[in-house]
Design an enzyme around this catalytic site. Structure first.
Site, PDB file in Angstrom:
ATOM      1  N   TYR A  51      -1.011   7.471   8.997  1.00 45.96           N
ATOM      2  CA  TYR A  51      -2.162   7.692   8.107  1.00 45.96           C
ATOM      3  C   TYR A  51      -1.774   8.063   6.679  1.00 45.96           C
ATOM      4  CZ  TYR A  51      -5.241   6.970  12.002  1.00 45.96           C
ATOM      5  OH  TYR A  51      -5.928   6.382  13.037  1.00 45.96           O
ATOM      6  N   CYS A 107     -10.398  -2.165  18.532  1.00 46.50           N
ATOM      7  CA  CYS A 107      -9.128  -1.769  17.936  1.00 46.50           C
ATOM      8  C   CYS A 107      -8.068  -2.812  18.304  1.00 46.50           C
ATOM      9  CB  CYS A 107      -8.714  -0.381  18.427  1.00 46.50           C
ATOM     10  SG  CYS A 107      -7.111   0.116  17.775  1.00 46.50           S
ATOM     11  N   HIS A 167     -11.086  -1.402  14.075  1.00 47.55           N
ATOM     12  CA  HIS A 167      -9.814  -0.887  13.599  1.00 47.55           C
ATOM     13  C   HIS A 167      -8.878  -2.080  13.537  1.00 47.55           C
ATOM     14  CE1 HIS A 167     -10.297   3.492  15.324  1.00 47.55           C
ATOM     15  NE2 HIS A 167     -11.172   3.212  14.383  1.00 47.55           N
ATOM     16  N   ASP A 197      -6.256   0.162  10.112  1.00 49.37           N
ATOM     17  CA  ASP A 197      -5.711   1.190  10.994  1.00 49.37           C
ATOM     18  C   ASP A 197      -4.274   1.470  10.569  1.00 49.37           C
ATOM     19  OD1 ASP A 197      -5.854   2.993  13.029  1.00 49.37           O
ATOM     20  OD2 ASP A 197      -5.892   1.543  14.647  1.00 49.37           O
ATOM     21  N   HIS A 198      -3.609   2.313  11.313  1.00 47.98           N
ATOM     22  CA  HIS A 198      -2.251   2.791  10.993  1.00 47.98           C
ATOM     23  C   HIS A 198      -1.488   1.956   9.978  1.00 47.98           C
ATOM     24  CE1 HIS A 198      -2.252   4.306  15.414  1.00 47.98           C
ATOM     25  NE2 HIS A 198      -3.272   4.767  14.704  1.00 47.98           N
ATOM     26  N   HIS A 202     -13.687   3.709  21.823  1.00 50.41           N
ATOM     27  CA  HIS A 202     -12.370   3.197  21.401  1.00 50.41           C
ATOM     28  C   HIS A 202     -11.598   2.795  22.650  1.00 50.41           C
ATOM     29  CE1 HIS A 202      -8.266   3.252  19.823  1.00 50.41           C
ATOM     30  NE2 HIS A 202      -8.764   3.265  18.608  1.00 50.41           N
TER      31      HIS A 202
END
Ligand code: DNO
Length: 350
Positions: free
Chosen positions: A322, A236, A263, A308-309, A198
């Protein structure tokens, strides 16, 4: 492409029952949380995640993360034993059907934000990073609560770690990463596992600690350290995209064959070195999500993806980044982008 969703285990209010109802969802992304960093995970704990996923019609093929112990990153006398443990975890996970392992090589802190609940004009609450605020924070004296920080050190332990890193600059961190990869990648190859590092989030040095997985040039260098398909990336977008110098579609296309996990999230750059998290669609932020997805697909990417988020919307409360709702909206939006890009490329859409 396989659409997946992060699940934090049995205490996560976002349950597999809920996750499976998100259109296009194929699996969960999870980890064993009941062993200290560096120790070997029990087969029972691994299999429990698998069976909870499978009972709900979901796969468990991606682990995020098998954390890398600080002593490996520091390259000290404990590193060898800890790397052996890491290899054993790879073998055990592969036996349970895991195909991809996400990890990072960021010293001490994982992802960092200066604000956890910035209210956006529509009332949503989002994570944000302001460089000036971070520069004014001293992790050795203040009571930091950082969203991505899985380990809780006492102040003394933190000071000790910080001291140890004063002797480990970027070059030494690269060397220690190489030692780790040279031991771990052959095991991953044999086990049919794709390792996916990552990027550093944000992709620049914080609190004087070195960060190296930050940009195109460094990623190229990383991939050459061990030139194997098993030595790959988690791409990401929110991490790499925070740096204005990173051209994400270009990087996605160039690295596509070594990207095993993506991500996807959007961010809005508010000023250089500062950003806030926004809804996933391109028009919400600074990143062109379609251009990124298209570049991945055109480059031949066919791995795992997760939204992602998300922001906190509709009054949801829970783990920062999350929650269920905004990430679920993101998943369906992203699945739409993939459907378009894959059809356009003449590839079968799954
Ligand atoms: C943040 C996550 C990171 C990630 C690790 C991978 O939301 O993307 O915490 O899981 O850096 O090791």
């Amino acid at each position: 492409m396989k659409m997946t969703f992060r699940w934090y285990g049995e205490n996560d209010p976002v349950t597999p029952q809920k996750i499976r109802q998100i259109p296009t969802m194929t699996g969960i992304v999870s980890a064993v949380y009941d062993f200290p960093v560096g120790e070997v995970w029990s087969v029972e704990s691994i299999n429990k995640i698998k069976s909870l996923a499978n009972q709900n019609g979901l796969e468990f093929e991606v682990v995020e993360s098998v954390p890398v112990h600080e002593d490996i990153k520091l390259g000290n006398e404990n590193a060898k034993r800890l790397i052996d443990n890491y290899c054993e975890n790879i073998v055990r996970l592969s036996k349970a059907g895991v195909k991809c392992i996400c990890y990072n090589f960021m010293p001490v802190f994982d992802w960092l934000r200066s604000e956890l609940e910035r209210t956006q004009p529509d009332g949503a609450k989002a994570l944000a990073f302001n460089q000036n605020t971070v520069l004014s924070m001293n992790p050795l004296t203040s009571n930091l609560s950082l969203p991505g920080w899985d380990e809780s050190y006492t102040k003394d332990e933190l000071k000790e770690l910080h001291n140890k890193y004063s002797k480990v600059g970027e070059n030494k961190l690269w060397e220690n990463l190489e030692v780790f990869l040279k031991a771990v990648i052959p095991v991953a190859e044999e086990s049919g596992i794709k390792m996916a590092i990552h990027p550093d989030d944000p992709p620049w040095s914080i609190f004087g600690l070195p960060r190296i997985i930050t940009c195109e040039e460094n990623i190229r260098k990383f991939l050459k350290l061990v030139d194997s398909e098993s030595n790959g990336l988690t791409f990401c977008t929110g991490s790499l995209g925070a740096s204005v110098g990173n051209n994400l579609p270009k990087m996605a296309k160039e690295f596509a064959e070594r990207i095993h996990f993506v991500h996807l999230r959007n961010i809005k750059i508010t000023e250089e070195w500062s950003f806030e998290e926004v809804g996933h669609p391109s028009r919400c932020g600074s990143l062109d999500m379609y251009a990124i997805v298209k570049a991945l697909v055109d480059g031949g990417f066919d791995g795992y993806v997760r939204p992602d988020h998300g922001r906190m919307i509709w009054g949801e409360e829970g783990r920062h980044g999350y929650g269920l709702y905004d990430r679920a909206l993101g998943a369906t939006y992203l699945a739409g982008l993939f459907e378009a890009a894959e059809k356009e490329a003449g590839r079968r859409y799954q």
